[in-house]
Design an enzyme around this catalytic site. Structure first.
Site, PDB file in Angstrom:
ATOM      1  N   ASP A 249      -7.889   9.487  -0.580  1.00  0.00           N
ATOM      2  CA  ASP A 249      -8.012  10.732  -0.564  1.00  0.00           C
ATOM      3  C   ASP A 249      -6.166  11.267  -0.457  1.00  0.00           C
ATOM      4  O   ASP A 249      -5.252  10.777  -0.035  1.00  0.00           O
ATOM      5  CB  ASP A 249      -8.483  10.909   0.930  1.00  0.00           C
ATOM      6  CG  ASP A 249      -8.969  12.994   0.727  1.00  0.00           C
ATOM      7  OD1 ASP A 249      -8.533  13.133  -0.382  1.00  0.00           O
ATOM      8  OD2 ASP A 249     -10.135  13.198   0.774  1.00  0.00           O
TER       9      ASP A 249
HETATM   10  C1  BGC Z   1     -10.243  16.520  -0.520  1.00  0.00           C
HETATM   11  C2  BGC Z   1     -10.488  15.917  -1.681  1.00  0.00           C
HETATM   12  C3  BGC Z   1      -9.727  16.298  -2.128  1.00  0.00           C
HETATM   13  C4  BGC Z   1      -8.161  16.088  -2.389  1.00  0.00           C
HETATM   14  C5  BGC Z   1      -7.247  16.394  -3.863  1.00  0.00           C
HETATM   15  C6  BGC Z   1      -8.294  16.835   0.085  1.00  0.00           C
HETATM   16  O1  BGC Z   1      -7.896  17.005   1.333  1.00  0.00           O
HETATM   17  O2  BGC Z   1     -10.180  15.698   0.977  1.00  0.00           O
HETATM   18  O3  BGC Z   1     -12.018  16.285  -1.749  1.00  0.00           O
HETATM   19  O4  BGC Z   1     -10.342  15.855  -3.701  1.00  0.00           O
HETATM   20  O5  BGC Z   1      -7.930  16.572  -1.185  1.00  0.00           O
HETATM   21  O6  BGC Z   1      -7.531  17.968  -3.873  1.00  0.00           O
END
Ligand code: BGC
Length: 767
Positions: A291
């Site tokens: 993530d």
């Molecule tokens: C979130 C994810 C997301 C990623 C990319 C993160 O902050 O937890 O769910 O896919 O950002 O945008």
């Protein structure tokens, strides 16, 4: 090794020998072709180039950012970029891809991702709402349309589905998942992967799914986002892990790690999770991405400096590093110092290249860049029609005393509340591609759908929140709700005067879209105070009041349930929300949504979910308190609205539950049949739900578990026999040795309209 880590590994080792059975896939001719191609490519790559493939950068804002910002452009040229996300439109993506395939030594194409969560430009209801439709083919269709639109705009990878089970509505991200249930969550996970990926990832209009957040992100302590998770293996295997596995089994091409700590080892550094469980036991053959900056965050988790945590992460089984660039800047040094084996990097690179191969990018790196498609395949009337239908299927009618709903299309309606006239809040959280300026508000939707004989009056009545600072936090990303600077009293007086001129009041209240979602946890789940005071004043007018509730999570609505005659929960319904709400309010569509997350009476009951364990001191039936029993002094154990609950404009009667036999063995099945009758005056849809309880087990078992459901449609007066086949597979669970077994003995089956109100019968399994 630290103690917690050591204990975790012991548990993990133990589970390895049993647990989820190891899976192996046959190697096909296409695989062989791919393997040869990639082996050849890898043999030409330097260590730096391999590390470059593990780097995922962001292209900036979805609509305004420029990929070719200097940093990104020169990194692409240097072969330091494997993927880019949040860059859209064929023109921009083409520009970035051209650099990759024309100006780098090995001409390896880039993969382009984005958070296409509940639709692309055509936005569908937030995932929690979508799950309340209990309609797998409709859910699959939404993912299919999302893929068509996103690939038309140049993308080929989505960071969806989010399959985190959550039983804590304080957690803002409960809005992004499918609620509390393992079985339903697994079915939805499969439908979404199928919708995005189709059966051929290389097609121009399919995209790679990314199952997230692996794992247990929805079980964050106290519902506070990013917080620690500590969970028994029994609970993990039986309740939280199956939806991720279902998505992997459905062929999801990638998996995203979660931010949280799991029993002492953060997911992004958790070798048991990513290597032993995901790869070895589940046979996952795609790649794992972290993530957002999750590798870097391991420093704050307390696992070492950037070099150390990057090494930990890749050694644990991560292949791609999102945004943080720890892999890019430290892995070479770690290889030189013997902390990471080059083979580990080669392997990670191989998996990233395989994904690109499967997407067809080596054949044609521009296959997703078609201006023509972008022009013709986004926001089409057909897509909008599905969005409207899906939204109306996701709404849940919580109360309808005296059949106030549907509204008559004549007379005067007063539409009141801070959520009545805001288009930008309709799409809901995580809808980065939605056109916020052109999404119509409920006020516009009602006007557009009202007949000539209906007059609509409007006033705002209250601010969203009293505290302007809180309101700022709750209306980010362009989802404004302007504040009215008059006193609360003045606003309420005006609204009451408006209400008095009407026949019926529709109060559009609840949360703004950014009151749920990432980093939007709440400790108080009431409708915010100023809105509640407005509601009280509206009720005092004596006019019938319909509460149209906007929310991204279960709220605590005890007072509303006791005092407001009709409550329609519309969540955040996407691009067509306003039309869909009008369809339901005016009775063009009969609501049929059923809750997929329990609504508690108050926050103190959380976590509250239907599939709880019985305890050694369960409360006797019919009582709400008994001394020395498992209960509270001040409130009953009951939810306000149970899992599976939802009303209709008609009524359904369940009768005559029959089992084809009451004793069965492995290899046999039992059929349970129940008669469902539409006893009301209009046609309606009903989600018939089947639950099972294993009465005696080698470990404790939940009091009920969903094992099947069917959504049926019945005309007024019509009856149907609905049957469920139960096989031994439906009775299996992970026992104390984490073996997936069914145990002989007595079972109960429950069939009904929700998890609380159902008919029951008994059967036995003998082995
Ligand atoms: C979130 C994810 C997301 C990623 C990319 C993160 O902050 O937890 O769910 O896919 O950002 O945008």
């Amino acid at each position: 090794m630290r103690k917690a880590t050591y204990l975790f590994f012991l548990a993990a080792l133990f589970s390895l020998s049993s647990g989820f059975a190891q899976q192996k896939k046959a190697v096909t001719a296409t695989d062989q072709k791919m393997n040869t191609f990639i082996k050849n490519l890898l043999s030409k790559m330097t260590l730096e180039e391999k590390i470059g493939q593990l780097n995922l950068l962001t292209g900036g804002e979805a609509t305004t950012g420029s990929v070719v910002s200097t940093g990104v452009e020169s990194k692409i040229k240097n072969g330091q970029v494997g993927g880019i996300f949040s860059l859209t439109t064929p023109a921009r993506i083409r520009k970035a891809q051209e650099i990759a395939v024309n100006q780098t030594r090995l001409k390896i194409p880039i993969i382009f991702g984005q958070d296409v969560i509940h639709g692309y430009k055509t936005t569908f209801p937030i995932p929690l709402a979508l799950s309340c439709s209990w309609d797998m083919s409709l859910i699959e269709k939404t993912a299919r349309i999302a893929a068509v639109e996103a690939t038309a705009d140049g993308l080929n990878w989505t960071f969806s589905p989010m399959v985190d089970i959550s039983r804590d509505p304080r957690w803002g991200r409960i809005s992004e998942g499918s609620g509390e249930d393992t079985y339903l969550g697994s079915e939805i996970a499969k439908a979404m992967v199928k919708g995005y990926q189709g059966d051929d990832l290389s097609k121009y209009n399919t995209m790679m799914a990314c199952v997230k957040h692996f794992a247990l992100y929805g079980a964050a302590e106290s519902g506070r986002d990013y917080n620690t998770t500590d969970m028994s293996l029994n609970r993990m295997y039986n309740e939280y892990l199956p939806p991720y596995k279902a998505a992997v089994d459905a062929g999801a091409g990638s998996v995203m790690t979660s931010f949280n700590d799991i029993n002492g080892v953060p997911a992004t550094a958790n070798k048991w999770l990513m290597t032993d469980l995901l790869r070895k036991q589940w046979g996952f053959d795609g790649f794992v991405v972290t993530d957002y900056t999750a590798v870097n965050e391991l420093i704050d988790h307390g696992l070492g400096d950037l070099q150390a945590v990057s090494a930990l992460s890749i050694n644990a089984g991560v292949e791609m590093d999102m945004v943080g660039e720890g892999f890019l800047t430290t892995l070479k040094k770690s290889v030189q110092e013997g902390k990471v084996k080059e083979q580990q990097i080669t392997n990670a690179c191989r998996l990233v290249l395989e994904a690109k191969y499967k997407l067809g990018l080596f054949d044609d790196p521009f296959r997703y860049c078609s201006e023509e498609r972008a022009k013709n395949e986004i926001l089409t009337p057909e897509h909008l029609k599905v969005a409207r239908e899906t939204a109306s299927q996701s709404f849940v009618l919580l109360k309808n005393q005296g059949q106030i709903l549907p509204l008559k299309n004549t007379g005067t309606v007063a539409l009141i509340g801070p959520l009545a006239n805001t288009g930008s809040n309709m799409p809901g959280t995580w809808s980065v591609n939605s056109d916020l300026k052109n999404t119509i508000s409920l006020l516009d939707g009602l006007k557009a759908n009202a007949g000539a004989d209906l007059k609509i009056l409007h006033s705002m009545g209250a601010n969203l929140l009293t505290d302007p600072e809180y309101q700022k936090r709750a209306t980010m990303f362009g989802r404004d709700i302007p504040r009215d600077n008059r006193s609360e009293e003045e606003m309420i007086n005006e609204a009451v005067a408006t209400a008095q001129k009407s026949d019926v009041v529709v109060a559009a209240l609840g949360e703004s879209s950014e009151m749920s979602g990432e980093s939007s946890s709440r400790t108080n789940l009431d409708i915010p105070e100023p809105q509640k005071r407005l509601l009280q004043a509206l009720l005092k007018t004596g006019k019938p009041v319909v509460l149209v509730l906007f929310t991204g999570r279960p709220l605590t609505l005890k007072w509303e349930d006791e005092n407001v005659p009709a409550i329609l929960n519309v969540w955040f319904g996407g691009t067509e929300a306003a039309n869909a709400i009008s369809d339901v309010l005016f009775g063009k569509v009969n609501p049929s949504g059923k809750l997929t997350a329990t609504f508690p009476q108050n926050v103190g009951q959380i976590p509250l979910y239907y599939s709880q364990k019985n305890t050694g001191r369960p409360l006797e039936q019919g009582k709400w308190f008994s001394k020395f029993r498992s209960n509270y002094l001040d409130v009953s154990n009951e939810p306000l609205y149970p899992f599976g609950y939802g009303l209709s404009y008609t009524s359904f009667d369940y009768s005559n539950l029959k089992l084809s036999k009451t004793n069965f063995k492995a290899g046999e099945t039992i059929t349970a049949t129940i008669t469902v009758k539409n006893t009301g005056a209009v046609e309606g849809k009903e989600v018939v739900q089947m639950y099972i309880r294993d009465l005696v087990g080698s470990t404790t078992r939940p009091v009920k578990e969903l094992k099947g459901f069917q959504k049926i449609s019945l005309k007024a007066g019509e009856s149907k026999d609905v049957s469920f086949k139960i096989s031994i597979e439906d009775l299996k669970f992970y026992n104390a040795d984490l073996k997936f077994v069914a145990e002989p003995g007595d079972f109960k089956i429950f069939i009904g309209t929700n998890s609380r109100d159902n008919s029951e019968a008994s059967f036995q399994l003998s082995l």
